[in-house]
Design an enzyme around this catalytic site. Sequence first.
Site: not given
Length: 363
Positions: A17, A19-20, A106, A154, A204
């Site tokens: 999570e 980390t992208d 989410g 995503d 975010y």
Amino acid sequence: MEEIKVRAPGRINLIGEHTDYNCGFVLPCAINQEITVAGKGRKDKKVILHSINFNRKVEINLDEKLKRRGDWSDYPVGVIDQYQKRNFSLSGMELKISGNIPLGVGLSSSAALEVATALFIKTLNNLKITKEEMGVLCQKAENEFVGVSCGIMDQFASLLSKKDFALFLDCRDLSYSCVPLPFAGYKLVLTNTKKSRKLSASAYNQRRNECEKAAELLSLNLRDISPRQFSGLKSKLPSVLQKRVQYVVEENERVLLAVENLKKNDLDSFGKLLYLSHNGLRNLYEVSCPELDLIVDEGRKIKGVIGGRMTGAGFGGCTLHLIKEEGLEKFQEKISESFLKEFHQRPDFYLCAPAPGASSVKG
Ligand code: GLA
């Protein structure tokens, strides 16, 4: 004109999570909740977007400058905008959009909408574009048109997942492989806190900025730091950034371990990693909330629960648990009771199954 129909799924993230956008590793899978786009081409340059769920229609013209409206239509229009910016020639079209992904919890309904639109347009116009390129195009649509600086996870999960597999993605070079999920006899359960994630966009972006700042101070990409190396580097960072980096470094390591555990069918170790991931998100990355924490804390006490964590950006939304089938009823009953006592409402539960990525639907 011929009717075209495509589908694109939502996703859960098993582990990896936040980390992208740090060029790290993620391990999401598509789920069996999806968005469908059906429709056909038109001879003129009009595009009619019809949301069945919202009972709304939006009309645009491909020859005019595309503008943000601040609603659901920004996702498909953002995709159209990106296709045009890449000089693909598009015909007018009519799209009927429907879906069963719960919104704003989410599960990436927005990425699914982008991906379904992108695939519909590709099919209708017979465009030469790979799935990977479509993923990047959809992410850009969200970054530039919608204005959310999301990572790539995503869109890739929605496009490239395989049924009963997770997608192990390296967000630095976008290479990926599929990892089998040995979940027979187990259930993947989402528990929706129903807490609105209003704060999540600004927080975010703040986390993204903090990570960028830390990488700059260390003159290193966070992805290249091992947990051992981190202890030597720590003192170069202010305390908040130390926590953020520690989380990212450890989470990347956990993704690699999780892949090994799944390959070895070692679900107990996999479950422990889910709990460790949640601890990091709660104490170091600070994107959890009391509702998510209660579900994870209470879940630990219930027999048959293998592991659990918040999934997605955080600040509300859902937890994800892996539970032995026979423990499912107790889990729902106990979590529901404790949640009601503390937050005066019951959470929602969704069972989800690892589903295939986006595709055309025949007939
Ligand atoms: C959101 C973003 C993703 C990812 C997650 C956190 O879902 O869209 O790119 O950053 O948050 O892991």
